[in-house]
Design an enzyme around this catalytic site. Structure first.
Site, PDB file in Angstrom:
ATOM      1  N   ASP A 111       2.995  -1.040  -1.185  1.00 32.90           N
ATOM      2  CA  ASP A 111       1.902  -0.385  -1.881  1.00 32.90           C
ATOM      3  C   ASP A 111       0.904  -1.434  -2.745  1.00 32.90           C
ATOM      4  O   ASP A 111      -0.345  -0.945  -3.066  1.00 32.90           O
ATOM      5  CB  ASP A 111       2.055   1.103  -2.547  1.00 32.90           C
ATOM      6  CG  ASP A 111       2.374   2.109  -1.585  1.00 32.90           C
ATOM      7  OD1 ASP A 111       2.369   2.070  -0.209  1.00 32.90           O
ATOM      8  OD2 ASP A 111       3.254   2.929  -2.150  1.00 32.90           O
ATOM      9  N   CYS A 112       1.255  -2.257  -3.133  1.00 30.94           N
ATOM     10  CA  CYS A 112       0.706  -3.161  -3.982  1.00 30.94           C
ATOM     11  C   CYS A 112       0.147  -4.458  -3.224  1.00 30.94           C
ATOM     12  O   CYS A 112       0.955  -5.181  -2.523  1.00 30.94           O
ATOM     13  CB  CYS A 112       1.491  -3.899  -5.050  1.00 30.94           C
ATOM     14  SG  CYS A 112       0.844  -5.058  -6.288  1.00 30.94           S
ATOM     15  N   ALA A 113      -1.279  -4.649  -3.072  1.00 29.20           N
ATOM     16  CA  ALA A 113      -1.845  -5.892  -2.362  1.00 29.20           C
ATOM     17  C   ALA A 113      -1.214  -7.042  -2.850  1.00 29.20           C
ATOM     18  O   ALA A 113      -1.112  -7.949  -2.159  1.00 29.20           O
ATOM     19  CB  ALA A 113      -3.205  -5.681  -2.470  1.00 29.20           C
TER      20      ALA A 113
END
Length: 136
Positions: A9-11
């Site tokens: 979920d973390c770019a």
């Protein structure tokens, strides 16, 4: 072998994983929010990366403030205990290679511990060009 402690979920974490794969590697991907951490694992990662629980603490988009972990007088043992209970408190991604262990924020930081580099030009998911200046 390359290992990435990853949050999909973390770019930044997705960019680092993309850079690793674009560099020709098939890394072991550990989704630490699902897997959790063990105390020996975190202590070893932090020691290898030159971090402490306090310097590895994710201060935004985490319960750090609510848990009182942003106070000046909070000790490392309390932070570590909370990281074990709340894996999201560990900043990411942590990447392990033969060249070392590194907290890869910004995503370009992973280039320091990769032997191979991605073919130029490489674009991150936001469309920005990966800065490989100074990397050999």
């Amino acid at each position: 072998m390359i290992v990435i402690h990853h949050n999909p979920d973390c770019a930044t974490s997705r960019n680092v994983l993309g850079i690793i794969r674009a560099s020709g590697y098939d890394p072991v991907v550990i989704e630490y929010l699902k897997e959790g951490w063990t105390e020996p694992q975190l202590l070893a990662l932090f020691a290898a990366a030159g971090l402490t629980p306090k310097t590895a603490l994710r201060t935004t988009k985490s319960p750090a403030k609510e848990l009182g972990l942003l106070e000046e007088n909070v000790d490392e043992e309390k932070i570590l205990a909370q990281m074990l209970e709340h894996p999201v408190l560990v900043n990411r991604p942590l990447v392990c290679t033969r060249k070392g262990v590194k907290l890869c924020r910004p995503s370009e930081a992973v280039l320091e511990i990769l032997e191979n580099k991605p073919a130029s030009p490489y674009y991150k998911e936001d469309g920005s060009l990966l800065d490989m200046s100074g990397m050999t």
